[in-house]
Design a protein around this motif. Structure first.
Motif, PDB file in Angstrom:
ATOM      1  N   LEU A 155     -11.657  50.554 -19.490  1.00 14.06           N
ATOM      2  CA  LEU A 155     -10.325  50.013 -19.698  1.00 14.06           C
ATOM      3  C   LEU A 155      -9.238  50.962 -19.192  1.00 14.06           C
ATOM      4  N   PHE A 156      -9.393  52.247 -19.451  1.00 13.30           N
ATOM      5  CA  PHE A 156      -8.391  53.220 -19.016  1.00 13.30           C
ATOM      6  C   PHE A 156      -8.228  53.196 -17.504  1.00 13.30           C
ATOM      7  N   GLU A 157      -9.332  53.160 -16.777  1.00 13.24           N
ATOM      8  CA  GLU A 157      -9.280  53.173 -15.314  1.00 13.24           C
ATOM      9  C   GLU A 157      -8.548  51.951 -14.767  1.00 13.24           C
ATOM     10  N   ARG A 158      -8.685  50.809 -15.424  1.00 15.06           N
ATOM     11  CA  ARG A 158      -8.086  49.585 -14.903  1.00 15.06           C
ATOM     12  C   ARG A 158      -6.679  49.339 -15.414  1.00 15.06           C
ATOM     13  N   GLU A 159      -6.424  49.712 -16.629  1.00  6.25           N
ATOM     14  CA  GLU A 159      -5.090  49.487 -17.177  1.00  6.25           C
ATOM     15  C   GLU A 159      -4.078  50.490 -16.643  1.00  6.25           C
ATOM     16  N   CYS A 160      -4.498  51.755 -16.484  1.00  5.51           N
ATOM     17  CA  CYS A 160      -3.573  52.812 -16.115  1.00  5.51           C
ATOM     18  C   CYS A 160      -3.599  53.170 -14.627  1.00  5.51           C
ATOM     19  N   LYS A 161      -4.704  52.868 -13.961  1.00  4.26           N
ATOM     20  CA  LYS A 161      -4.878  53.303 -12.575  1.00  4.26           C
ATOM     21  C   LYS A 161      -4.493  54.785 -12.454  1.00  4.26           C
ATOM     22  N   PRO A 162      -5.190  55.649 -13.187  1.00  5.72           N
ATOM     23  CA  PRO A 162      -4.774  57.055 -13.304  1.00  5.72           C
ATOM     24  C   PRO A 162      -4.899  57.841 -12.015  1.00  5.72           C
ATOM     25  N   TYR A 163      -4.022  58.821 -11.894  1.00  9.04           N
ATOM     26  CA  TYR A 163      -4.066  59.779 -10.799  1.00  9.04           C
ATOM     27  C   TYR A 163      -4.346  61.139 -11.413  1.00  9.04           C
ATOM     28  N   TYR A 164      -5.455  61.768 -11.011  1.00  5.91           N
ATOM     29  CA  TYR A 164      -5.878  63.038 -11.587  1.00  5.91           C
ATOM     30  C   TYR A 164      -5.294  64.193 -10.772  1.00  5.91           C
ATOM     31  N   LEU A 165      -4.520  65.054 -11.451  1.00  2.55           N
ATOM     32  CA  LEU A 165      -3.819  66.139 -10.769  1.00  2.55           C
ATOM     33  C   LEU A 165      -4.722  67.303 -10.412  1.00  2.55           C
ATOM     34  N   GLY A 166      -5.894  67.408 -11.049  1.00  3.23           N
ATOM     35  CA  GLY A 166      -6.779  68.534 -10.776  1.00  3.23           C
ATOM     36  C   GLY A 166      -6.239  69.815 -11.396  1.00  3.23           C
ATOM     37  N   PHE A 167      -6.630  70.957 -10.841  1.00  7.94           N
ATOM     38  CA  PHE A 167      -6.230  72.253 -11.390  1.00  7.94           C
ATOM     39  C   PHE A 167      -5.004  72.844 -10.694  1.00  7.94           C
ATOM     40  N   GLY A 168      -4.489  72.170  -9.660  1.00  9.30           N
ATOM     41  CA  GLY A 168      -3.378  72.707  -8.885  1.00  9.30           C
ATOM     42  C   GLY A 168      -2.135  73.040  -9.687  1.00  9.30           C
ATOM     43  N   PRO A 169      -1.555  72.078 -10.438  1.00  4.16           N
ATOM     44  CA  PRO A 169      -0.340  72.361 -11.198  1.00  4.16           C
ATOM     45  C   PRO A 169      -0.522  73.458 -12.248  1.00  4.16           C
ATOM     46  N   VAL A 170      -1.660  73.464 -12.942  1.00  2.00           N
ATOM     47  CA  VAL A 170      -1.919  74.496 -13.955  1.00  2.00           C
ATOM     48  C   VAL A 170      -1.995  75.871 -13.308  1.00  2.00           C
ATOM     49  N   THR A 171      -2.666  75.953 -12.157  1.00  6.33           N
ATOM     50  CA  THR A 171      -2.804  77.225 -11.440  1.00  6.33           C
ATOM     51  C   THR A 171      -1.440  77.748 -11.000  1.00  6.33           C
ATOM     52  N   LYS A 172      -0.589  76.860 -10.473  1.00  6.21           N
ATOM     53  CA  LYS A 172       0.745  77.265 -10.032  1.00  6.21           C
ATOM     54  C   LYS A 172       1.582  77.755 -11.209  1.00  6.21           C
ATOM     55  N   ALA A 173       1.506  77.058 -12.338  1.00  4.94           N
ATOM     56  CA  ALA A 173       2.265  77.469 -13.511  1.00  4.94           C
ATOM     57  C   ALA A 173       1.790  78.821 -14.028  1.00  4.94           C
ATOM     58  N   ARG A 174       0.490  79.028 -14.038  1.00  4.77           N
ATOM     59  CA  ARG A 174      -0.056  80.299 -14.534  1.00  4.77           C
ATOM     60  C   ARG A 174       0.440  81.468 -13.688  1.00  4.77           C
ATOM     61  N   GLU A 175       0.574  81.271 -12.389  1.00  2.34           N
ATOM     62  CA  GLU A 175       1.083  82.329 -11.515  1.00  2.34           C
ATOM     63  C   GLU A 175       2.525  82.680 -11.871  1.00  2.34           C
ATOM     64  N   HIS A 176       3.333  81.660 -12.155  1.00  2.56           N
ATOM     65  CA  HIS A 176       4.723  81.899 -12.541  1.00  2.56           C
ATOM     66  C   HIS A 176       4.811  82.633 -13.874  1.00  2.56           C
ATOM     67  N   LEU A 177       3.917  82.303 -14.810  1.00  2.00           N
ATOM     68  CA  LEU A 177       4.002  82.825 -16.168  1.00  2.00           C
ATOM     69  C   LEU A 177       3.461  84.242 -16.310  1.00  2.00           C
ATOM     70  N   LYS A 178       2.702  84.715 -15.319  1.00  2.00           N
ATOM     71  CA  LYS A 178       2.115  86.055 -15.409  1.00  2.00           C
ATOM     72  C   LYS A 178       3.164  87.130 -15.656  1.00  2.00           C
ATOM     73  N   LYS A 179       4.295  87.015 -15.006  1.00  2.00           N
ATOM     74  CA  LYS A 179       5.336  88.052 -15.117  1.00  2.00           C
ATOM     75  C   LYS A 179       5.962  88.104 -16.504  1.00  2.00           C
ATOM     76  N   PHE A 180       5.697  87.083 -17.319  1.00  2.00           N
ATOM     77  CA  PHE A 180       6.246  87.058 -18.671  1.00  2.00           C
ATOM     78  C   PHE A 180       5.172  87.374 -19.715  1.00  2.00           C
ATOM     79  N   ASP A 181       4.099  88.018 -19.257  1.00  2.00           N
ATOM     80  CA  ASP A 181       3.028  88.478 -20.137  1.00  2.00           C
ATOM     81  C   ASP A 181       2.317  87.347 -20.865  1.00  2.00           C
ATOM     82  N   ALA A 182       2.167  86.231 -20.212  1.00  2.00           N
ATOM     83  CA  ALA A 182       1.384  85.149 -20.816  1.00  2.00           C
ATOM     84  C   ALA A 182      -0.036  85.647 -21.041  1.00  2.00           C
ATOM     85  N   PHE A 183      -0.566  85.438 -22.241  1.00  3.95           N
ATOM     86  CA  PHE A 183      -1.890  85.986 -22.522  1.00  3.95           C
ATOM     87  C   PHE A 183      -2.936  85.330 -21.629  1.00  3.95           C
TER      88      PHE A 183
END
Length: 228
Positions: A93-121
């Motif tokens: 049902l989820f696949e047909r009702e939402c027609k989801p687009y999976y972002l993968g690890f790209g956005p999380v990886t980019k955010a983690r790079e930005h957050l490193k300078k602020f001592d993100a654990f």
């Protein structure tokens, strides 16, 4: 990152709406953007603004919970899942009702790079908000990005809330994004909006019950999603 909703329009202004308090005065500002993105439960959709182009889920499992805003789910042109397909796929049902687009690890990886300078654990996982901000800064460097309902706090211990708050403050100071904390009454749904919410909730829950309780095995679905 490719998406039909991004390829078919010119993006000059973006409203990113979190699930924190949003002033009624900001509703019109949210809706006039070229792209409106909301998260997970999208609690303010239908109250603080009516528009939603993208509903972003931190995991597709959120779709199965009762806390998701059925109006947002109905109105969203696309549903983005902040994960890979193997982790985020829920059911037929989820696949047909939402027609989801999976972002993968790209956005999380980019955010983690930005957050490193602020001592993100080291073991912290950027929030969906930080992830999509990093993605949009990279993809639309000239666009105006406006944040609403961002409080940088929550119960999840996997996020470094302080690091994300400091990063957003830096971006605001540099003029790269604008964070709105407009005082005044919190946005509320009108009577018509409450009725629409109730009807959409009934529609979505009935459909979910039909497909996942009767036509499919709810037990096997839950084991695959929640590991139980």
């Amino acid at each position: 990152m490719t998406s039909s909703i991004l390829e078919n329009r010119r993006i000059r202004t973006i409203s990113i709406v979190g699930n924190g308090p949003v002033s009624q005065a900001d509703a019109a500002h949210i809706d006039k953007a070229d792209l409106v993105l909301r998260f997970n439960g999208a609690s303010s959709c239908g109250a603080a603004g009516q528009r939603i182009d993208v509903l972003m889920l931190n995991r597709a499992r959120v779709y199965m919970s009762k806390r998701i805003n059925p109006v947002a789910l109905h109105r969203a042109s696309e549903v983005w899942v902040n994960d890979i397909r193997e982790n985020g796929q829920v059911d037929w049902l989820f696949e047909r009702e939402c027609k989801p687009y999976y972002l993968g690890f790209g956005p999380v990886t980019k955010a983690r790079e930005h957050l490193k300078k602020f001592d993100a654990f080291a073991t912290s996982k950027p929030t969906s908000g930080a992830s999509i901000i990093a993605e949009f800064l990279d993809r639309f460097p000239c666009a105006e990005i406006h944040l609403f309902g961002f409080t940088h706090q929550g119960a999840q211990s996997t996020h470094d809330w302080d690091a994300e708050r400091h990063w957003i403050e830096q971006l605001c100071g540099e003029g790269r994004i604008a964070k709105h904390l407009t005082p005044g009454p919190r946005a509320k749904r009108s009577l018509k909006g409450k009725l629409e919410y109730a009807l959409r909730f009934l529609e979505k829950r009935t459909k979910h019950y039909l497909f996942n309780k009767i036509l499919h095995s709810s037990g096997s679905t839950k084991r695959r999603i929640y590991g139980k």
